[in-house]
Design a protein around this motif. Structure first.
Motif, short mmCIF file in Angstrom:
data_model
loop_
_atom_site.label_atom_id
_atom_site.label_comp_id
_atom_site.label_asym_id
_atom_site.label_seq_id
_atom_site.Cartn_x
_atom_site.Cartn_y
_atom_site.Cartn_z
N ALA A 1 14.29 33.87 5.60
CA ALA A 1 13.17 33.42 6.43
C ALA A 1 13.01 34.29 7.68
O ALA A 1 11.89 34.43 8.20
CB ALA A 1 13.36 31.96 6.82
N SER B 1 9.01 35.88 0.43
CA SER B 1 8.90 34.51 -0.04
C SER B 1 9.62 34.37 -1.37
O SER B 1 9.86 35.36 -2.06
CB SER B 1 7.43 34.10 -0.19
OG SER B 1 6.79 34.92 -1.15
N ARG B 2 9.95 33.15 -1.70
CA ARG B 2 10.59 32.87 -3.00
C ARG B 2 9.52 32.39 -3.95
O ARG B 2 8.65 31.60 -3.60
CB ARG B 2 11.66 31.80 -2.85
CG ARG B 2 12.85 32.32 -2.08
CD ARG B 2 13.97 31.35 -2.06
NE ARG B 2 14.62 31.32 -3.37
CZ ARG B 2 15.71 30.65 -3.63
NH1 ARG B 2 16.28 29.93 -2.69
NH2 ARG B 2 16.25 30.67 -4.83
N GLU B 3 9.59 32.89 -5.17
CA GLU B 3 8.65 32.50 -6.21
C GLU B 3 9.44 32.40 -7.52
O GLU B 3 9.80 33.41 -8.10
CB GLU B 3 7.54 33.53 -6.33
CG GLU B 3 6.42 33.12 -7.26
CD GLU B 3 5.28 34.09 -7.20
OE1 GLU B 3 5.21 34.94 -8.12
OE2 GLU B 3 4.49 34.02 -6.26
#
Length: 100
Positions: free
Chosen positions: A18, A24-26
């Motif tokens: 972060a 970002s996580r996907e």
């Protein structure tokens, strides 16, 4: 693989990710999209491959409509220290190739 947490139960790898703006996580991957020209994309790709090899990771780097898309995944989907380390190195490389 279990999520890495400190003694208070905080997921420190997610916290570290972060702090790296733009990531970002996907699903089972972390991803970043960068606006780069063709020369910057080529320079970034070469430098990232060296860092990824050292960390034994295989990021997916592709060029689409003027953007460079980077994805780093693991088979089990758990966020790893290696992924966060590579993301940090990619940020360093990004700053280097865009400041030239």
């Amino acid at each position: 693989m279990r999520t890495r947490r400190d003694q208070t139960g905080v997921d420190y790898l997610s916290d570290a990710l972060a702090l790296l703006g733009g990531w970002s996580r996907e699903g089972r991957e972390i991803k970043r999209v960068l606006r780069l020209d063709d020369a910057q994309h080529a320079a970034l790709t070469e430098r990232v491959k060296i860092a990824a090899d050292a960390l034994q990771l295989s990021p997916s780097i592709r060029r689409l409509d003027g953007y460079t898309q980077i994805r780093v995944g693991t088979p089990n989907g758990a966020l790893t220290a290696g992924q966060v380390t590579l993301a940090a190195r990619i940020e360093d490389v990004y700053r280097a190739v865009t400041s030239d």
